[in-house]
Design a protein around this motif. Structure first.
Motif, short mmCIF file in Angstrom:
data_model
loop_
_atom_site.label_atom_id
_atom_site.label_comp_id
_atom_site.label_asym_id
_atom_site.label_seq_id
_atom_site.Cartn_x
_atom_site.Cartn_y
_atom_site.Cartn_z
N PHE A 137 55.33 40.94 26.12
CA PHE A 137 54.00 40.78 26.71
C PHE A 137 53.03 40.23 25.67
O PHE A 137 53.00 40.66 24.52
N ASP A 138 52.24 39.24 26.10
CA ASP A 138 51.28 38.60 25.20
C ASP A 138 49.93 38.53 25.90
O ASP A 138 49.84 38.01 27.02
N THR A 139 48.90 39.07 25.27
CA THR A 139 47.58 39.11 25.90
C THR A 139 47.07 37.72 26.24
O THR A 139 46.51 37.50 27.31
N ASP A 140 47.26 36.78 25.33
CA ASP A 140 46.79 35.41 25.59
C ASP A 140 47.52 34.81 26.79
O ASP A 140 46.90 34.13 27.63
N ALA A 141 48.82 35.03 26.86
CA ALA A 141 49.59 34.50 28.00
C ALA A 141 49.13 35.15 29.31
O ALA A 141 49.03 34.49 30.35
N TYR A 142 48.85 36.46 29.25
CA TYR A 142 48.37 37.15 30.45
C TYR A 142 47.02 36.61 30.89
O TYR A 142 46.79 36.37 32.08
N ASN A 143 46.12 36.39 29.95
CA ASN A 143 44.81 35.83 30.29
C ASN A 143 44.94 34.43 30.87
O ASN A 143 44.21 34.05 31.79
N ALA A 144 45.88 33.65 30.33
CA ALA A 144 46.12 32.31 30.88
C ALA A 144 46.66 32.40 32.30
O ALA A 144 46.28 31.60 33.17
N PHE A 145 47.52 33.39 32.55
CA PHE A 145 48.04 33.62 33.90
C PHE A 145 46.91 33.95 34.87
O PHE A 145 46.86 33.43 35.99
N LEU A 146 45.96 34.78 34.42
CA LEU A 146 44.83 35.13 35.27
C LEU A 146 43.99 33.89 35.59
O LEU A 146 43.59 33.67 36.74
N ARG A 147 43.70 33.09 34.56
CA ARG A 147 42.88 31.89 34.77
C ARG A 147 43.58 30.91 35.71
O ARG A 147 42.95 30.34 36.61
N THR A 148 44.86 30.71 35.50
CA THR A 148 45.60 29.74 36.32
C THR A 148 45.59 30.14 37.78
O THR A 148 45.52 29.28 38.67
N ASN A 149 45.65 31.42 38.06
CA ASN A 149 45.72 31.90 39.44
C ASN A 149 44.38 32.39 39.98
O ASN A 149 44.34 32.99 41.06
N SER A 150 43.30 32.13 39.22
CA SER A 150 41.95 32.52 39.65
C SER A 150 41.90 34.01 40.00
O SER A 150 41.37 34.40 41.04
N LEU A 151 42.46 34.82 39.14
CA LEU A 151 42.49 36.26 39.35
C LEU A 151 41.75 36.96 38.22
O LEU A 151 41.54 36.40 37.14
N THR A 152 41.35 38.20 38.49
CA THR A 152 40.81 39.05 37.44
C THR A 152 41.83 40.16 37.15
O THR A 152 42.73 40.42 37.96
N ASP A 153 41.68 40.80 36.01
CA ASP A 153 42.59 41.88 35.67
C ASP A 153 42.53 43.00 36.70
O ASP A 153 43.56 43.55 37.10
N SER A 154 41.32 43.31 37.18
CA SER A 154 41.19 44.39 38.17
C SER A 154 41.88 44.02 39.48
O SER A 154 42.47 44.89 40.14
N GLN A 155 41.83 42.74 39.87
CA GLN A 155 42.51 42.33 41.10
C GLN A 155 44.02 42.48 40.97
O GLN A 155 44.68 43.00 41.88
N VAL A 156 44.56 42.04 39.85
CA VAL A 156 46.00 42.15 39.65
C VAL A 156 46.42 43.62 39.65
O VAL A 156 47.43 44.00 40.26
N ARG A 157 45.63 44.47 38.99
CA ARG A 157 45.98 45.90 38.94
C ARG A 157 45.94 46.52 40.34
O ARG A 157 46.79 47.33 40.69
N GLN A 158 44.95 46.12 41.15
CA GLN A 158 44.86 46.68 42.49
C GLN A 158 46.04 46.20 43.35
O GLN A 158 46.61 46.95 44.13
N GLN A 159 46.41 44.92 43.18
CA GLN A 159 47.54 44.39 43.94
C GLN A 159 48.83 45.10 43.56
O GLN A 159 49.64 45.46 44.42
N ILE A 160 49.04 45.29 42.27
CA ILE A 160 50.24 45.98 41.82
C ILE A 160 50.22 47.43 42.29
O ILE A 160 51.25 47.97 42.72
N ARG A 161 49.08 48.06 42.23
CA ARG A 161 48.96 49.46 42.67
C ARG A 161 49.35 49.58 44.15
O ARG A 161 50.10 50.48 44.54
N THR A 162 48.85 48.64 44.96
CA THR A 162 49.20 48.66 46.38
C THR A 162 50.69 48.44 46.57
O THR A 162 51.33 49.11 47.39
N SER A 163 51.25 47.49 45.82
CA SER A 163 52.68 47.22 45.92
C SER A 163 53.51 48.46 45.58
O SER A 163 54.51 48.76 46.23
#
Length: 645
Positions: A137-163
């Motif tokens: 896991f790499d913080t920079d890669a994760y932030n790039a993933f968020l930017r590419t998919n127009s997501l925020t960290d809180s959105q990803v966490r909520q989606q994963i939590r629901t899953s």
């Protein structure tokens, strides 16, 4: 092959399971995660569109969910609008997704299921796009993933939590769903079914009214079908490009820089000698000496090696240091002591005793500064160009962030400021032929997300040229005024009225067939010149063999009717109607071990699992209790559509 069985993974719940299998952002309706703040349309942000158990869904949350859905729709259709998204119950479907997510989490928590922060973090670490070059896991890669998919960290966490709640509650109940063999055989046997009948086609063009509508008729039609006349959002951009030419003479190195580079890289310009060899490695010194003597006596190197059961190898372009690294100092000394064409004295390495014939010698004299000056200037200029253009781009970006205007930056750099025609999100020039300027194509998606008058900068695909641009004018998606599209509305009116008349004709034909006439005679009784019905005869297996080809809608209807019945079917886009007459159904026998049985057992089992999931979600909602606020929902709808009271 079983294309007539419902495809489980195309449903909302099925898609959720597919994503859960991937361990990444599961559950389709989880993508609706948004903030809970804001106010709009005269409805306070604290108002609620629904309550699920004790949890409230705010108006702001529903608004953001709709905006997210629109952004997703535009990835498939760049000209999708809010009007088309909300048509035919779109807002209710999005709200249902939100309610399902809330119900899933609330029910899970009430029944002892837990999804902690550490578990969510663990899932984030498993996202492939969030891993760096090491695979971790790499913080920079994760932030790039968020930017590419127009997501925020809180959105990803909520989606994963629901899953994860989905995987703990619903997934165990539906995974591996099986059906009885008798049902599997019944479904499989349906593929042996052959149906025959006829289809009458009633094109709307045969029924269009003569003449134009009255002003009153046109106004009424325009008001009723406003959603059909929505213009897509279009934008006019101002832009300019720049490259390293904007750096001027600043990339030219000074004499001091050239001298320093020559001094720092002196080893590259020192005298050097490279040699090529035909080499042989022998286990013993005596053996090496014997072969060397035979070569000196006139035998070829290859023959001498072959007579000893060995094989030579060719090594080219070797410096002394290369041989030291690959063999030993002794080998390097021996190989560089012999003259071109001579056989070297045997020398030892960890591999054995080396002997070789020197096949070529390339001696290069030392190069003075004057000899390599041009090459050094080119190297330093390119380095300074790359660094300079990057620093200039960063400087411009900082200035734009600090409030500098596009015009001022363009003027300072001496660039040409250009203006595009009005273009749509798909890249089409609005109202005419042509595409957006080629230079804007790489940034067009993002360019339709920025605010008017807010300049941006971006690198073009060649990574040598940069683009600075802004939306100079934004015309939002809206219904076009009737006066501007009168001819278009009249054409649409004629098409719709023709389609309505075609439906009326289909109803008359249905009545004649139901009273005992054949479909052919019922069609012939119409005044319009309708073609005679087409005879059709298909089995499900034949349709399945069409693969990715879409089954015509009348044929699909034919396989959903009872034998001896007749039905009408609306065509797409007000193009007309069909009348379908199913005359006969023949069901052939199914072999005992027909592979269709196993396929049916698998695919229908998946479909049953989908129904289990839907029923379980419905039970969760019923147990928790769901209340909707119709007034708040309508206020959100009005705000999204720009409707004012």
């Amino acid at each position: 092959m079983l294309t007539f069985f419902r495809n489980f993974f195309k449903t909302k719940i099925g898609l959720a399971i597919a994503l859960a299998f991937l361990g990444l952002i599961g559950f389709a309706f989880a993508s609706m995660d948004v903030s809970n703040t804001g106010a709009f349309g005269g409805v306070a942000g604290g108002d609620r569109v629904a309550v699920v158990g004790d949890e409230r869904i705010g108006t702001a949350e529903l608004t953001q969910a709709v905006n997210d859905a629109l952004a997703q729709a535009r990835q498939e259709n760049p000209e999708a609008t809010m009007q088309t998204l909300l048509a035919d119950g779109g807002l209710d479907r999005i709200l249902d997704d939100l309610i399902n997510r809330y119900a899933l989490i609330a029910w899970g928590e009430a029944n002892g299921l837990r999804v902690g922060t550490n578990l969510v973090n663990s899932e984030i670490r498993q996202i492939p796009a969030a891993r760096g070059p090491s695979g971790e896991f790499d913080t920079d890669a994760y932030n790039a993933f968020l930017r590419t998919n127009s997501l925020t960290d809180s959105q990803v966490r909520q989606q994963i939590r629901t899953s994860l709640f989905f995987q703990q509650s619903i997934f165990p109940a539906i995974y591996g769903t099986q059906i009885p063999d008798s049902i599997a055989r019944t479904y499989a046997r349906s593929f042996k079914e052959r149906r025959s009948g006829s289809v009458a086609t009633l094109p709307a063009s045969l029924f269009v009214p003569e003449g134009n509508p009255t002003s009153e008729q046109l106004n009424t039609f325009y008001s009723e079908y406003r959603a059909r006349f929505v213009r897509p959002e279009r934008r006019t951009f101002r832009y300019a490009t720049f490259d390293s030419s904007a750096l001027g003479d600043s990339i030219q190195p000074s004499d001091a820089e050239i001298a320093a580079y020559y001094r720092d890289n002196s080893e590259n310009y020192a005298a050097r000698e490279t040699r090529s060899f035909t080499q042989l490695i022998v286990p013993t010194r005596e053996g090496a000496n014997a072969i060397a003597e035979r070569v000196r006596g006139g035998e070829s190197f290859a023959q001498a090696a072959a007579s000893a059961g060995l094989r030579t190898t060719q090594i080219d372009g070797q410096e002394r240091s290369d041989l030291v690294s690959a063999a030993s100092d002794a080998v390097a000394d021996a190989y560089f002591a012999a003259r071109e064409g001579q056989v070297t004295a045997p020398a030892r390495s960890s591999l054995g005793w080396h002997i070789a014939r020197v096949t070529s010698v390339d001696a290069q004299a030392a190069q003075g500064l004057a000899q390599v000056r041009d090459a050094i200037v080119a190297t330093l200029s390119e380095t300074k160009r790359q660094r300079g253009i990057a620093e200039l781009a960063v400087d411009i970006e900082d200035r734009l962030v600090d409030g500098a205007s596009l015009a001022s930056v363009v003027e300072e750099l001496g660039l040409e400021l250009q203006t595009s025609p009005a273009i749509t999100a798909s890249g089409q020039v609005y109202g005419g032929p042509g595409q957006a300027p080629e230079v804007l194509a790489p940034v067009l998606d993002f360019a339709f997300q920025i605010e008017e008058g807010e300049p941006e900068i971006g690198a073009l695909p060649d990574q040598q040229t940069f683009l600075i641009y802004e939306a100079a004018d934004i015309a939002p998606s809206a219904v076009a005024p009737l006066a501007e599209i009168r001819d278009e509305v009249i054409a649409e009116w004629r098409q719709v009225r023709g389609d309505e008349a075609a439906e009326a004709a289909a109803n008359r034909i249905l009545k004649r067939v139901e009273s005992g006439q054949s479909l052919a005679n019922a069609v012939a009784a119409e005044e319009a010149a309708i073609r005679a019905p087409q005879q059709v005869n298909y089995s499900r297996e034949e349709l399945a063999r069409l693969g990715g080809t879409r089954v015509p809608a009348p044929i699909a209807l034919l396989f959903g009717m009872a034998e001896g019945t007749v039905k009408k079917l609306e065509g797409t886009g007000d193009q007309g109607w069909f009348v379908v007459d199913l005359e006969d159904i023949v069901l052939e026998e199914l072999e005992e071990n027909d592979p269709l049985i196993a396929q049916a057992r698998t695919q229908v089992g998946q479909s049953w699992g989908n129904e289990y999931a839907e029923q379980m979600l419905a039970a969760m909602r019923a147990e928790l209790g769901v209340e909707r606020n119709a007034d708040a929902i309508e206020a959100v709808r009005s705000q999204l559509l720009g409707i004012t009271n």
